[in-house]
Scaffold this active site. Structure first.
Site, mmCIF file in Angstrom:
data_model
loop_
_atom_site.group_PDB
_atom_site.id
_atom_site.type_symbol
_atom_site.label_atom_id
_atom_site.label_comp_id
_atom_site.label_asym_id
_atom_site.label_seq_id
_atom_site.Cartn_x
_atom_site.Cartn_y
_atom_site.Cartn_z
ATOM 1 N N LYS A 279 0.851 -1.195 0.000
ATOM 2 C CA LYS A 279 0.000 0.000 0.000
ATOM 3 C C LYS A 279 0.881 1.237 0.000
ATOM 4 O O LYS A 279 1.717 1.412 0.886
ATOM 5 C CB LYS A 279 -0.912 -0.003 1.228
ATOM 6 N N LYS A 291 -10.343 12.898 7.688
ATOM 7 C CA LYS A 291 -9.934 12.475 9.028
ATOM 8 C C LYS A 291 -10.151 13.605 10.027
ATOM 9 O O LYS A 291 -10.023 14.782 9.689
ATOM 10 C CB LYS A 291 -8.447 12.088 9.021
ATOM 11 N N ASP A 302 1.514 6.501 5.393
ATOM 12 C CA ASP A 302 0.555 5.525 4.870
ATOM 13 C C ASP A 302 1.069 4.803 3.624
ATOM 14 O O ASP A 302 0.334 4.015 3.028
ATOM 15 C CB ASP A 302 -0.777 6.221 4.566
ATOM 16 N N GLU A 363 -9.490 3.657 1.853
ATOM 17 C CA GLU A 363 -8.958 3.731 0.494
ATOM 18 C C GLU A 363 -7.838 2.741 0.209
ATOM 19 O O GLU A 363 -7.638 2.334 -0.926
ATOM 20 C CB GLU A 363 -8.457 5.153 0.212
ATOM 21 N N ARG A 365 -7.515 -0.392 0.860
ATOM 22 C CA ARG A 365 -7.987 -1.666 0.310
ATOM 23 C C ARG A 365 -8.381 -1.539 -1.153
ATOM 24 O O ARG A 365 -8.361 -2.529 -1.897
ATOM 25 C CB ARG A 365 -9.156 -2.172 1.163
#
Length: 517
Positions: A279, A291, A302, A363, A365
């Site tokens: 990812k 968020k 991330d 997002e 996934r």
């Protein structure tokens, strides 16, 4: 990057800024005395055999990671001795735990920031001990100061940031056998692994205004040229042409477009292929499902899964592993804008399945699903994805342990055992079939959200939908350990940690040896 040498010098004759020795709690249950670990004999001799007593007087207990510094006496070329705690001493003829050695070396190396050279005289009873110490020291010495004054090329000439110190320049490992092929190979492995883990840390720590999908892809392309890895980059046009609706849907709200990067390391004698998917959300605002305040500041991390995959492929190439390793970096920025995906939108994925987006902050996934489908088309022998995927996994396992899910119990067990062996805390997690129903959508084939409870497991079940039939697959949710916000400890720095790289590299080595699990 800190240099590593297998020194032929003795501890007493080594010219260095400091000597590192080990100290432990006495193995006797009734004794509170500290004992010196093997490797410290020459240093103790210079202290007239009283080093343990001196350290005890100064309050040393031998606790894991504890550091005690003392001026060196005449007879040593180094001016300072640093005693690092190893925890409880092993029983007679026992060996120190590799992870204890790794953490001790890391703590000592971190304390030596700014020094030019340090000798590490920690207990080495085997090649594995030497490798653990080398690895821990090189990881512990890590420092990310590229953006601090004096290092930043845009800073005023001669400017220096208060407290900013570069990493320890050289680790001299004492007690190893420099002319022994096994020790030399162990040192080479530690260097390659640590350098790539530290590069992954750099990527995670790099601000998102400088690290975005295109620039990350450029880093991968450059590394590919350097290490003989074939790199393919799909830009927006290629993603549209290929029908990668998940990656495009996540990235369409950003001004800097998404990328899917394939890195392929191949060995002419390889019999197995390992595919890795990472990812790579270079910044995650949550999109339209923004968020809340206080949750955005660290979202540059991330993309830690993609960094781990990248580092693993490069390490496999540097070590010349007899296995084919393919890495897929699913890169996008998740931003809110007039063009961003909205809750309620339906995306057509690369697999052909449709996904109703109920929450744009789920997002990861979506980009992973496209990459998993594409990776499955190559029919690898095993497929592993790595992602900072869910806060639910952090709630379940804390900040230092990653979760492992799989469609194959034996494969999940194998990865868990490998992670424990290399010193990465992990825990096997289930994929309960009853949670799948919560992702049923009246509009699309599946929704990107399901039940709130067990959210980390729901995310794993979503990903499972996009794995090719008959492929052994595992999902590592590294949301907890990928980014460390507390004080450094052992070889773990503040910020990016390089989580999962050691596990994935060892998995690649096992696969090369024909032991896929």
């Amino acid at each position: 990057m800190t240099a590593l040498t297998l020194s032929t010098a003795g501890a007493a004759t080594l010219r260095a800024d400091a000597l590192v020795v080990g100290v432990a709690k006495s193995a006797g249950s009734k004794s509170a005395d500290v004992v010196l670990a093997p490797g410290a004999e020459a240093v103790d001799k210079a202290f007239g055999g009283k080093l343990a007593a001196v350290l005890s007087t100064l309050g040393a207990s031998g606790a894991e990671g504890e550091l005690t510094k003392v001026p060196a006496p005449d007879g040593l070329k180094a001016p300072v001795v640093i005693a690092v705690g190893l925890g409880k001493a092993p029983e007679k003829d026992g060996a120190y735990d590799a992870e204890a050695l790794r953490r001790a070396a890391g703590a000592a190396a971190r304390s030596l920031a700014g020094a030019k050279k340090a000798g590490f005289a920690l207990p080495i009873g085997s090649v594995e001990d030497a490798e653990a110490i080398a690895e821990g020291a090189l990881l512990g010495a890590y420092a990310f100061i590229a953006y601090q004054a004096g290092e930043n090329k845009l800073a005023p000439k001669g400017a220096k940031a208060a407290g900013a110190k570069p990493a320890l320049a050289e680790v001299a490992l004492l007690g190893a056998k420099p002319r022994d092929k096994a020790f030399k190979a162990a040192a080479d492995r530690a260097i390659a692994l640590a350098e790539e883990i530290n590069r992954a840390r750099d990527l995670v720590n790099t601000p998102p205004n400088d690290l975005y999908p295109e620039s990350f892809a450029a880093v991968a392309t450059a590394a590919g040229k350097e290490h003989g890895i074939k790199v393919q980059v799909l830009d927006e046009k290629a993603l549209v042409k290929g029908g990668y609706g998940g990656i495009l849907g996540v990235g369409q709200g950003a001004t800097r477009g998404p990328r899917l990067v394939k890195l392929a390391y191949t060995h002419p004698k390889a019999e197995k292929t390992l595919a890795l998917v990472g990812k790579g959300i270079t910044y995650d605002s949550g999109g339209i499902s923004l968020k809340p305040a206080g949750h955005n500041e660290t979202m540059k991390c991330d993309m830690a899964g993609a960094a781990a995959v990248f580092a693993t492929v490069v390490t496999a190439a540097r070590l010349g592993l007899r296995v084919n390793v393919t890495g897929w970096l699913a890169l996008a920025e998740n931003m809110p804008s007039g063009s961003a995906t909205r809750p309620g939108d339906v995306l057509r994925m690369y697999s052909g399945k449709t996904v109703e987006v109920l929450n744009t902050d789920a997002e990861g996934r979506l980009v992973m699903a496209d990459a998993l489908t594409r990776a499955s088309e190559d029919n690898p022998d095993a497929l592993v994805d790595v992602a900072t995927l869910t806060g639910a996994m952090v709630l379940a396992l804390g900040n230092r342990t990653f979760g492992i899910m799989s469609n194959d119990d034996a494969f999940r067990t194998s990865i868990h055992e490998i992670a424990e062996e290399v010193g990465e805390a992990s825990w096997p997690m289930p994929l309960p079939a009853d949670l799948r129903k919560g992702m049923d959508s009246p509009t699309a084939d599946i929704a990107n959200m399901g039940e709130r409870m067990g959210g980390g497991l729901v995310a794993g079940l979503f990903l499972k939908e996009f794995v090719g039939e008959g492929i052994a697959w595992a999902h590592l949710d590294i949301a907890g350990p990928a980014f460390h916000e507390g004080a450094p400890y052992g070889y773990t720095p503040k910020g990016g940690t390089g989580s999962a790289v050691r596990t994935l590299v060892k998995l690649a080595e096992r696969t090369a040896d024909g032991d896929l699990g």
